[in-house]
Design an enzyme around this catalytic site. Sequence first.
Site, mmCIF file in Angstrom:
data_model
loop_
_atom_site.group_PDB
_atom_site.id
_atom_site.type_symbol
_atom_site.label_atom_id
_atom_site.label_comp_id
_atom_site.label_asym_id
_atom_site.label_seq_id
_atom_site.Cartn_x
_atom_site.Cartn_y
_atom_site.Cartn_z
ATOM 1 N N HIS A 477 0.840 -1.209 0.000
ATOM 2 C CA HIS A 477 0.000 0.000 0.000
ATOM 3 C C HIS A 477 0.873 1.257 0.000
ATOM 4 C CE1 HIS A 477 -3.633 2.379 1.346
ATOM 5 N NE2 HIS A 477 -2.673 3.171 1.802
ATOM 6 N N GLU A 478 1.819 1.328 0.937
ATOM 7 C CA GLU A 478 2.656 2.526 1.040
ATOM 8 C C GLU A 478 3.562 2.682 -0.177
ATOM 9 O OE1 GLU A 478 1.977 4.746 3.144
ATOM 10 O OE2 GLU A 478 0.653 3.537 4.391
ATOM 11 N N HIS A 481 1.887 4.668 -2.844
ATOM 12 C CA HIS A 481 2.049 6.123 -2.693
ATOM 13 C C HIS A 481 3.415 6.563 -3.218
ATOM 14 C CE1 HIS A 481 -1.611 6.884 -0.549
ATOM 15 N NE2 HIS A 481 -1.290 6.158 0.500
ATOM 16 N N HIS A 484 3.549 6.788 -6.911
ATOM 17 C CA HIS A 484 2.818 7.973 -7.359
ATOM 18 C C HIS A 484 3.752 9.187 -7.321
ATOM 19 C CE1 HIS A 484 -1.390 10.124 -7.132
ATOM 20 N NE2 HIS A 484 -0.759 10.351 -8.267
#
EC number: 3.4.24.59
Length: 695
Positions: A477-478, A481, A484
């Site tokens: 999940h991290e 980020h 991105h």
Amino acid sequence: MLCVGRLGGFGARAAGSLQAGIRARRVSTSWSPVGAAFNVKPQGSRLDLFGERRGLFGVPELSAPEGFHIAQEEALRKTELLVDRACSTPPGPQTVLIFDELSDSLCRVADLADFVKIAHPEPAFREAAEEACRSIGTMVEKLNTNVDLYQSLQKLLADKKLVDSLDPETRRVAELFMFDFEISGIHLDKEKRKRAVDLNVKILDLSSTFLMGTNFPNKIEKHLLPEHIRHNFTSAGDHIIIDGLHAEAPDDLVREAAYKIFLYPNAGQLKCLEELLSSRDLLAKLVGYSTFSHRALQGTIAKNPVMINLFCRTLKDFAMIREMKMKLNPQNSEVMPWDPPYYSGVIRAERYNIEPSLYCPFFSLGACMEGLNILLNRLLGISLYAEQPAKGEVWSEDVRKLAVVHESEGLLGYIYCDFFQRADKPHQDCHFTIRGGRLKEDGAYQLPVVVLMLNLPRSSRSSPTLLTPGMMENLFHEMGHAMHSMLGRTRYQHVTGTRCPTDFAEVPSILMEYFANDYRVVNQFARHYQTGQPLPKTMVSRLCESKKVCAAADMQLQVFYATLDQIYHGKHPLRNSTTDILKETQEKFYGLPYVPNTAWQLRFSHLVGYGAKYYSYLMSRAVASMVWKECFLQDPFNRAAGERYRREMLAHGGGREPMLMVEGMLQKRPSVDDFVSALVSDLDLDFETFLMDSE
């Protein structure tokens, strides 16, 4: 604001290194394989008695706490020069570039300091960073009320011919800067402008007070609690201290007592919330919006308040919980609000053998990092390499530094991995942007730098760091980020990477969770750290199936929270007290009875950071679900789909309307019904097709 606040949700921060900082390189002889780097103990600082101490993140000034003062003074000096330039430059694209440079110069210090003040183990660094945050914050408030600066931007946006000549990204960034200005009421007359400034200050103060109150424990006289459950709580003289909901406690009475006492209404906190909601409404109306919710949702995917309901599916989950409660506690089988977390866990454990200790040996941290490396390489042509940090560059010796390298474009940026537990470290998994990407005046690209913060156990003498399935999913999940941030190749740092609307910011991270739960991906890296045996497919299948247990009830709880948030930030004056609205909304949108003399809303800390935006998580999950099913379900390593994902969704940061990015990826414009269908389909997903054979 010009800088602080133009961020995604999920605890992200933004900032940059100062002047020298981290230089772009295309090759390095010091890079090493990422998997091995995380399964060995850190070497610590290299023995270099005469080497230069570079300072945090390679910033020379930050080799000592006093460097923050030097950095902030330089930023303030540069800010004054840029304000003069902005006010004297004829309106045009150059105006936006100057504004962005102004924002960047402040963010370089303010948001770096925002990270250091919570993460650095040394009090002197944390205090210096805190002071820098205050200093830059004062300057931002001053700029937000600088009429000359505002008018220099207004002249540009008021000239239709000039606006039409701007490229879409430049125009959007100009409009975002104007939006930030107008929140401060700068476009109003002098009297109203002062009122807007006063309201902004009041909202900040009330937010801080409310946030502190959400975690404040309640106490009760000992004799009022049954003696046999007192040992579950902290004692203080003649009182018992209740500092949380104890949602996982197996004793029904412990959970009930914690719920009723911890959520007992506090008059001061109630007054604070009412004033906060009222002040937000007054500010929204003052600057031209009908409600605070309409102001908060401008520029998002939703655009307008969204309410959805999955209620019919929730009833089935509550029936399942009731059945389990009756089995374990026949005297009292009514499902109460303190029951679902515990009993859904019991059901999962009974139906599926998913004891974390069975999975951990297959998920060493090094293996998981290598798995990410394989996935990113096949999807996006990206490799992660470990690099030895310079002396003084990191704040703890176990922080690892990763170079993110594209197969043809070279070095894209750096990720600092602060993964391990330590004293006084915040207990949260989050992503911080330390330096945003942007195109510099000399044509070079300012490479992004981020920190990923987790709280993983350290390795032991007998084993490397081993992750539970939940920890592995959080890592993916991290990293969503981080990618991105690495791939958001925007011209302006104001919209770099995760600096985008809240309901879009979580899409890349949630999408990575789907990859983390696909056997074809997991099979690439999950190996027993001692035997090398791959993780059996049946174990992954059981794990994924277990996540569907009571998933509708969990999702409906999020719908209830989101709906409550929208009502609180909707039309004012509110038709009832916040507690009466809670009772009505809980019974209508969740289905479990309201418990008299409780006020859960006074513990709803997200009302501060996610005011009118709590729905964002559901929206992001719906979009991620659609992207997964449309583009990656058939082949999670599809390079063409990966390139499209980068081109349509990641590359733009916040520089394009989020719905246009979603539309570009899905090749259609989804409706609210499409989003709801995506959420519902996840509850029904047949994991035998989801977890296809890896052969």
